[in-house]
Design a protein around this motif. Sequence first.
Motif, PDB file in Angstrom:
ATOM      1  N   PRO A  37       0.826  -1.222   0.000  1.00 25.01           N
ATOM      2  CA  PRO A  37       0.000   0.000   0.000  1.00 25.01           C
ATOM      3  C   PRO A  37       0.858   1.269   0.000  1.00 25.01           C
ATOM      4  O   PRO A  37       0.811   2.087   0.930  1.00 25.01           O
ATOM      5  N   THR A  38       1.637   1.461  -1.069  1.00 24.51           N
ATOM      6  CA  THR A  38       2.594   2.572  -1.120  1.00 24.51           C
ATOM      7  C   THR A  38       2.302   3.559  -2.251  1.00 24.51           C
ATOM      8  O   THR A  38       3.084   4.488  -2.466  1.00 24.51           O
ATOM      9  N   MET A  39       1.203   3.359  -2.971  1.00 27.56           N
ATOM     10  CA  MET A  39       0.935   4.187  -4.138  1.00 27.56           C
ATOM     11  C   MET A  39       0.745   5.658  -3.768  1.00 27.56           C
ATOM     12  O   MET A  39       1.366   6.556  -4.353  1.00 27.56           O
ATOM     13  N   ARG A  40      -0.092   5.925  -2.795  1.00 28.37           N
ATOM     14  CA  ARG A  40      -0.359   7.308  -2.390  1.00 28.37           C
ATOM     15  C   ARG A  40       0.925   7.980  -1.888  1.00 28.37           C
ATOM     16  O   ARG A  40       1.230   9.128  -2.251  1.00 28.37           O
ATOM     17  N   GLU A  41       1.677   7.242  -1.083  1.00 26.45           N
ATOM     18  CA  GLU A  41       2.933   7.788  -0.550  1.00 26.45           C
ATOM     19  C   GLU A  41       3.914   8.094  -1.683  1.00 26.45           C
ATOM     20  O   GLU A  41       4.602   9.124  -1.664  1.00 26.45           O
ATOM     21  N   ALA A  42       3.995   7.217  -2.687  1.00 29.01           N
ATOM     22  CA  ALA A  42       4.917   7.426  -3.800  1.00 29.01           C
ATOM     23  C   ALA A  42       4.543   8.673  -4.595  1.00 29.01           C
ATOM     24  O   ALA A  42       5.418   9.454  -4.996  1.00 29.01           O
ATOM     25  N   LEU A  43       3.266   8.872  -4.832  1.00 29.98           N
ATOM     26  CA  LEU A  43       2.827  10.057  -5.555  1.00 29.98           C
ATOM     27  C   LEU A  43       3.142  11.328  -4.777  1.00 29.98           C
ATOM     28  O   LEU A  43       3.641  12.316  -5.338  1.00 29.98           O
ATOM     29  N   GLU A  44       2.860  11.295  -3.491  1.00 32.18           N
ATOM     30  CA  GLU A  44       3.108  12.485  -2.672  1.00 32.18           C
ATOM     31  C   GLU A  44       4.592  12.802  -2.581  1.00 32.18           C
ATOM     32  O   GLU A  44       4.994  13.970  -2.631  1.00 32.18           O
ATOM     33  N   ARG A  45       5.417  11.766  -2.461  1.00 33.37           N
ATOM     34  CA  ARG A  45       6.861  11.991  -2.364  1.00 33.37           C
ATOM     35  C   ARG A  45       7.404  12.564  -3.674  1.00 33.37           C
ATOM     36  O   ARG A  45       8.225  13.492  -3.667  1.00 33.37           O
ATOM     37  N   ALA A  46       6.947  12.009  -4.801  1.00 34.70           N
ATOM     38  CA  ALA A  46       7.412  12.505  -6.094  1.00 34.70           C
ATOM     39  C   ALA A  46       7.023  13.970  -6.289  1.00 34.70           C
ATOM     40  O   ALA A  46       7.828  14.779  -6.764  1.00 34.70           O
ATOM     41  N   ASP A  47       5.801  14.317  -5.907  1.00 35.74           N
ATOM     42  CA  ASP A  47       5.356  15.702  -6.037  1.00 35.74           C
ATOM     43  C   ASP A  47       6.123  16.623  -5.097  1.00 35.74           C
ATOM     44  O   ASP A  47       6.422  17.781  -5.432  1.00 35.74           O
ATOM     45  N   SER A  48       6.449  16.101  -3.915  1.00 33.17           N
ATOM     46  CA  SER A  48       7.202  16.904  -2.949  1.00 33.17           C
ATOM     47  C   SER A  48       8.592  17.242  -3.493  1.00 33.17           C
ATOM     48  O   SER A  48       9.071  18.372  -3.356  1.00 33.17           O
ATOM     49  N   VAL A  49       9.243  16.263  -4.108  1.00 33.09           N
ATOM     50  CA  VAL A  49      10.558  16.514  -4.705  1.00 33.09           C
ATOM     51  C   VAL A  49      10.434  17.516  -5.843  1.00 33.09           C
ATOM     52  O   VAL A  49      11.257  18.426  -5.989  1.00 33.09           O
ATOM     53  N   TYR A  50       9.420  17.342  -6.669  1.00 30.26           N
ATOM     54  CA  TYR A  50       9.147  18.269  -7.776  1.00 30.26           C
ATOM     55  C   TYR A  50       9.078  19.696  -7.248  1.00 30.26           C
ATOM     56  O   TYR A  50       9.755  20.609  -7.757  1.00 30.26           O
ATOM     57  N   ASN A  51       8.261  19.922  -6.222  1.00 27.19           N
ATOM     58  CA  ASN A  51       8.089  21.268  -5.686  1.00 27.19           C
ATOM     59  C   ASN A  51       9.335  21.763  -4.960  1.00 27.19           C
ATOM     60  O   ASN A  51       9.636  22.962  -4.969  1.00 27.19           O
ATOM     61  N   SER A  52      10.062  20.825  -4.342  1.00 23.61           N
ATOM     62  CA  SER A  52      11.294  21.206  -3.656  1.00 23.61           C
ATOM     63  C   SER A  52      12.338  21.721  -4.638  1.00 23.61           C
ATOM     64  O   SER A  52      13.024  22.724  -4.377  1.00 23.61           O
ATOM     65  N   ILE A  53      12.449  21.054  -5.787  1.00 23.30           N
ATOM     66  CA  ILE A  53      13.395  21.510  -6.811  1.00 23.30           C
ATOM     67  C   ILE A  53      12.973  22.882  -7.336  1.00 23.30           C
ATOM     68  O   ILE A  53      13.817  23.771  -7.537  1.00 23.30           O
ATOM     69  N   CYS A  54      11.680  23.060  -7.534  1.00 20.34           N
ATOM     70  CA  CYS A  54      11.200  24.376  -7.957  1.00 20.34           C
ATOM     71  C   CYS A  54      11.573  25.443  -6.919  1.00 20.34           C
ATOM     72  O   CYS A  54      11.969  26.567  -7.274  1.00 20.34           O
TER      73      CYS A  54
END
Length: 443
Positions: free
Chosen positions: A293-310
């Motif tokens: 059950p890691t799908m939601r966590e994976a999406l949130e983490r990927a988006d967090s990195v995206y915004n962090s780089i921005c």
Amino acid sequence: MTQISPESRPKHVDVAIVGGGQAGLATSWYLTRDGVDHVVIEASTAAHEWADTRWDAFTLVTPNWHCRLPGYAYDGPDPDGFMTRDEVVAWLAGYAPSFGPPLLEHTRVTALTQTEDGGFTLTTQGPDGDLTWHAGQVVVATGGYHVPIVPPWAPGLDPSIAQIHSADYKNPHSLPEGEVLVVGTGQSGAQIAEDLHLAGRRVHLALGDAPRVARTYRGRDAMTWLADMGLYDTAVAQYPGGLAAREKTNHYVTGRDGGRDIDLRAFAAEGMRLYGLLDSLESPGGSLVRFQPTMREALERADSVYNSICGDIDRYIESRGIDAPPASRYEPVWEPETEPASLDLRAAGVTSVVWAIGYRPDYRWVQVGVFDGTGRPTHTRGVTEVPGLYFLGLPWLHTWGSGRFLGIATDAEHVAGRAVARVRPRRSSARAGMSVMDVAVAG
């Protein structure tokens, strides 16, 4: 380039380079420049993997201006664009002829051993049978992606369901008709899922833990910003976690159709089915697979990195007073209602599985003690503790740029420089015992 014929093969070279990809050829460029006697031994043909292991719609994910090899840089009309697979193959095809490396193709090194005098013996198989080479130094430039990874239970999957690794994927039409399960969301997995999705195939995507990055942000390609910020030149030891950064998965994004983000949430809103980590097969010969059950966590983490780089780019722009379009942040366009725990592939109409969970290194032919417990070479900037033995072309060899065209020249220059420094003292020492006539004859 200089193709080495059987009758002209020397019995000894100062440096042997194993691997004729961009890393091996870049090293050869420096050794050729410095007049060092060497050979490049390639199991297939120079830079062949770009044609052999990329799918039809593949494009670079880094801008074309990143494509810089020693003495040879992209000079086409679209520096901020993204070359296709065939364009990369054509560009690389011009590299070796530009400086004429001593290249021995269709010859595989089957064993590398160290000799008592500190040199090395290389056993090779080629068109002329088994041969032995002797080298004072060796650069292993075969990369780190040797054996495609699949789960140990994969052979037990229902045999009616086709299985291929991402290295063998070519296009949607090469798979059986029906739905497709893609496993993994690194650069290959995410782009192959996109390729299938755009072709109208129903895709089931098992997410890994890869992060993502914006394609374009505040008026420029995000990777151009990151290059200006020095991220690709920062040594791995200076990153949080130090050498552990070598285990990180690259951010998913695409250069397709001029470049864009890969947004798995948007794909889900359009009908792609998302899951967490693929965990197991319920029973041998069956088609019921289970997910964590890691799908939601994976999406949130990927988006967090995206915004962090921005955010990092925002701070860079502010600190230098750069005039750029306004800042923004990604907002999710889709939220999962559930975490799917399982999928019966056969019942769902899945007829093929694409494994995109990476590779493991295979250096069994290197019979020298320079490896850690995982089979990876231990080194500092490609230089091992065994004098005269080097590795090149590995991701994060020294910097984030090491596994990209942008960083290969710097790594190759460092390794070649160490090799040249060892060759010159040995030659000087040998000449010290010569007479004036001997030196004149030796040239």
